[in-house]
Design an enzyme around this catalytic site. Structure first.
Site, short mmCIF file in Angstrom:
data_model
loop_
_atom_site.label_atom_id
_atom_site.label_comp_id
_atom_site.label_asym_id
_atom_site.label_seq_id
_atom_site.Cartn_x
_atom_site.Cartn_y
_atom_site.Cartn_z
CG PHE A 173 -0.27 0.44 2.51
CD1 PHE A 173 -0.11 1.79 2.81
CD2 PHE A 173 0.24 -0.50 3.41
CE1 PHE A 173 0.53 2.19 3.97
CE2 PHE A 173 0.88 -0.11 4.58
CZ PHE A 173 1.03 1.25 4.85
CE LYS A 195 -3.30 -8.29 -4.35
NZ LYS A 195 -3.58 -7.24 -3.34
CD GLU A 199 -5.70 -5.76 0.24
OE1 GLU A 199 -4.73 -5.57 -0.51
OE2 GLU A 199 -5.72 -6.58 1.18
NE ARG A 200 -3.89 -2.65 3.96
CZ ARG A 200 -2.82 -2.86 4.69
NH1 ARG A 200 -2.13 -1.83 5.14
NH2 ARG A 200 -2.44 -4.07 4.98
CB SER A 207 4.85 -7.37 5.59
OG SER A 207 3.92 -8.36 5.22
CB CYS A 248 10.36 -0.47 2.54
SG CYS A 248 11.04 0.14 1.01
CD GLU A 255 8.45 -2.98 8.12
OE1 GLU A 255 7.79 -4.01 7.93
OE2 GLU A 255 8.96 -2.31 7.19
P1 NAD Z 1 1.54 -6.63 3.01
O1 NAD Z 1 2.60 -7.67 3.05
O2 NAD Z 1 0.46 -6.68 4.02
O3 NAD Z 1 0.80 -6.64 1.58
C1 NAD Z 1 1.53 -6.63 0.38
C2 NAD Z 1 0.68 -7.31 -0.70
O4 NAD Z 1 0.44 -8.67 -0.32
C3 NAD Z 1 -0.68 -6.66 -0.91
O5 NAD Z 1 -0.96 -6.65 -2.28
C4 NAD Z 1 -1.62 -7.59 -0.16
O6 NAD Z 1 -2.92 -7.63 -0.72
C5 NAD Z 1 -0.95 -8.93 -0.28
N1 NAD Z 1 -1.21 -9.80 0.88
C6 NAD Z 1 -1.41 -9.40 2.16
N2 NAD Z 1 -1.61 -10.48 2.96
C7 NAD Z 1 -1.51 -11.57 2.17
C8 NAD Z 1 -1.61 -12.97 2.42
N3 NAD Z 1 -1.85 -13.45 3.64
N4 NAD Z 1 -1.46 -13.82 1.38
C9 NAD Z 1 -1.21 -13.35 0.14
N5 NAD Z 1 -1.11 -12.03 -0.14
C10 NAD Z 1 -1.25 -11.14 0.86
O7 NAD Z 1 2.29 -5.21 3.03
P2 NAD Z 1 1.65 -3.76 3.14
O8 NAD Z 1 1.14 -3.56 4.52
O9 NAD Z 1 0.77 -3.49 2.00
O10 NAD Z 1 2.96 -2.87 2.93
C11 NAD Z 1 3.85 -2.54 3.95
C12 NAD Z 1 5.02 -3.51 4.00
O11 NAD Z 1 5.69 -3.53 2.74
C13 NAD Z 1 6.07 -3.10 5.01
O12 NAD Z 1 6.51 -4.27 5.67
C14 NAD Z 1 7.18 -2.51 4.16
O13 NAD Z 1 8.47 -2.57 4.72
C15 NAD Z 1 7.09 -3.38 2.96
N6 NAD Z 1 7.70 -2.73 1.81
C16 NAD Z 1 8.91 -3.20 1.40
C17 NAD Z 1 9.55 -2.59 0.36
C18 NAD Z 1 10.87 -3.09 -0.11
O14 NAD Z 1 11.29 -2.63 -1.15
N7 NAD Z 1 11.53 -3.98 0.57
C19 NAD Z 1 8.95 -1.50 -0.30
C20 NAD Z 1 7.70 -1.06 0.13
C21 NAD Z 1 7.09 -1.68 1.20
#
Ligand code: NAD
Length: 501
Positions: free
Chosen positions: A153, A177, A180-181, A230, A285, A386
């Site tokens: 998101f 994909k 969704e937020r 994450s 991140c 985090e």
């Molecule tokens: P998230 O892991 O909750 O979601 C990321 C994606 O995965 C979304 O599209 C979500 O719909 C999907 N998802 C969520 N739960 C899932 C599940 N159980 N099974 C399958 N798919 C699922 O992350 P977020 O809250 O949207 O974003 C924040 C996180 O992203 C933080 O941990 C941040 O550090 C990380 N991030 C990392 C980088 C990097 O380059 N390393 C960059 C941006 C964000």
């Protein structure tokens, strides 16, 4: 009178998906706390439709000339530049980040599109003449087919742009994909790509949650998956995707340290810590979440940081005076505030408390003011986890060696920064630190598009970083040829292993 809630739908085969969705999620305005739209949540059948469209499009796009692909990307770059204000506004409306920050996000995404416009040069093969007498060897890189991107998101425009411009420039077709937020940016960019001349099916957007993701991970026609999110989900994506025979790059979470040596310019270091700690409300991140103050650095740094924090303007991201916006959801706000409570209970000293912040006219918005802790210890949850919010911890250590030990012991290894005026110390640091992206007097060292982005350890599963040449390699596979033109001198049966002479 009731007005019907706006629905954000999928984008499949070059147009909005016509069938009404069976499932929906809510999209909030984080500044007011109100639900502003609902988003379609894809079923496996909808994902299958998008993949089928991408597969059909690959039959022609995978063989389209470099000239044609470059032309589309260049037109997309021009359209994205022209409409960057509208795109940034969508980011602010759904994510909450302030306008200047949203424009910065779009700019960093644009740089990857510009990089992808150079695909003709980036994808050149190799050629070796006369590896053996009259025998030549050459190689080319070909696209994989249908590839998928699953994004977080916090950068709804930029992170997908780390992926699809390069993937489609390489000749792949793409199923995105997004989170969704804040789903609207993905559809907006899909429309721009259509207007740029991208054929239907080359970029599809399916909205949704785990249901959609799981279908992409197991779909036999998806060749590769790029993920950013994450760490627990990144690990799951990597394990599940590779178990289904796919190429996977999965970028995870982070806990980035900023080491400040006593000789550093403390004004500069305080500016950097506050900017990198609270920019985008800490939902980056590459945000700094721990300042490791060496020797007496903390005593010089903390008052300077407090001074700057006191002047920060937190408010609706659409207001030009706002420097920091709200968090993404009410649940996330509760989680981040919970960490602040836990830090106090564990004995850290809360020197700036953002929990009491009120934003007039936005009483239901998901706001938390900047929080700064001193005397944080490595066993505390505010140090270990985090938090992904505007909470900055200062850990005091005695020496450079202690700082290095602390940084290298961390499970995440996305970004790190060192602040010093000592070139020798900086050089030693850059050699010894076990982190993927390192800043020297630069707090957020996000590489330019022609380098690659990625952390180490629990911040990346897979071996190719995102964008840059690693992105080009991820989205292509190598084919190597060995050839000669028939010549009577080559006649004769020889069962031996070919030798070069
Ligand atoms: P998230 O892991 O909750 O979601 C990321 C994606 O995965 C979304 O599209 C979500 O719909 C999907 N998802 C969520 N739960 C899932 C599940 N159980 N099974 C399958 N798919 C699922 O992350 P977020 O809250 O949207 O974003 C924040 C996180 O992203 C933080 O941990 C941040 O550090 C990380 N991030 C990392 C980088 C990097 O380059 N390393 C960059 C941006 C964000």
């Amino acid at each position: 009178m009731t007005t019907e809630m706006r629905t954000i739908g999928h984008w499949i085969d070059g147009k909005p998906h016509a069938r009404p969705s069976e499932r929906h999620g809510e999209v909030f305005d984080p500044a007011t706390g109100a639900v502003q739209a609902r988003v379609a949540m894809a079923t496996p059948a909808v994902v299958d439709e998008a993949v089928a469209s991408a597969k059909a499009a690959f039959a022609t796009w995978g063989s389209a000339s470099l000239a044609k692909r470059t032309k589309v990307l260049f037109a997309f770059r021009e359209l994205a530049e022209k409409h960057k204000g509208e795109l940034a506004r969508l980011l602010t409306l759904e994510h909450g980040k302030v306008t200047a920050d949203a424009l910065g996000e779009v700019q960093r995404g644009l740089e990857v599109i510009e990089f992808a416009c150079g695909i003709a040069h980036l994808i050149k093969g190799e050629y070796s003449e006369n590896v053996s007498t009259d025998v030549d060897v050459w190689s080319i890189r070909q696209p994989l087919g249908v590839v998928a991107g699953i994004t977080p998101f916090n950068f709804p425009a930029m992170v997908p742009m780390w992926m699809y411009p390069i993937a489609i420039a390489c000749g792949n077709t793409f199923v995105l994909k997004p989170s969704e937020r804040d789903p609207s940016a993905a559809n907006f960019c899909a429309e721009l790509l259509r207007d740029a001349g991208l054929p239907p099916g080359v970029l599809n957007v399916v909205h949704g949650d785990k249901v959609a993701v799981d279908r992409l991970l197991e779909h036999p026609d998806v060749q590769a998956v790029s993920f950013v999110g994450s760490t627990p989900i990144a690990k799951y994506i990597y394990e599940t995707g590779t178990a289904h025979g796919k190429r996977v790059q999965a970028l995870g979470g982070a806990k980035n340290h900023m080491v400040v040596l006593p000789d550093a310019d403390m004004e500069l270091a305080a500016d950097a810590a506050v900017s990198a700690g609270y920019g985008s409300a800490g939902e980056r991140c590459m945000a700094i979440s721990v300042v490791v103050a060496v020797g007496g650095a903390a005593d010089a740094l903390i008052p300077r940081m407090q001074e700057r924090i006191a002047k920060l303007k937190v408010g609706n991201g659409l207001e030009p005076s706002s420097e920091m916006g709200p968090l993404i959801t009410k649940q996330h706000l509760a989680k981040v505030s919970g960490y602040v409570d836990a830090g106090c209970a564990a004995g850290a000293r809360l020197v700036s408390d953002g929990r009491t912040l009120k934003v007039p006219g936005h009483e239901h918005g998901f706001f938390l003011g900047p929080c700064l802790f001193d005397n944080v210890e490595p066993h505390m949850s505010i140090y270990q986890d985090e938090i992904f919010g505007p909470v900055l911890s200062v850990v005091r250590v005695d020496s450079y060696e202690d700082a290095m030990k602390l940084v290298n012991a961390g499970p995440y290894a996305n970004g790190v920064a060192l602040f010093t005026n000592d070139g020798g110390a900086a050089r030693k640091f850059q050699h010894e630190v076990e982190v993927g992206m390192v800043g020297i007097n630069v707090p957020i060292p996000v590489p330019m598009a022609y380098y690659s982005f990625g952390g180490w350890k629990a911040s990346l599963f897979g071996d190719q970083h995102m964008y840059g040449m690693e992105g080009v390699r991820f989205y292509t596979r190598n084919k190597v040829f060995t050839g000669r033109w028939p010549d009577p001198r080559h006649r004769g049966v020889n069962l031996g292993f070919p030798q070069n002479h």
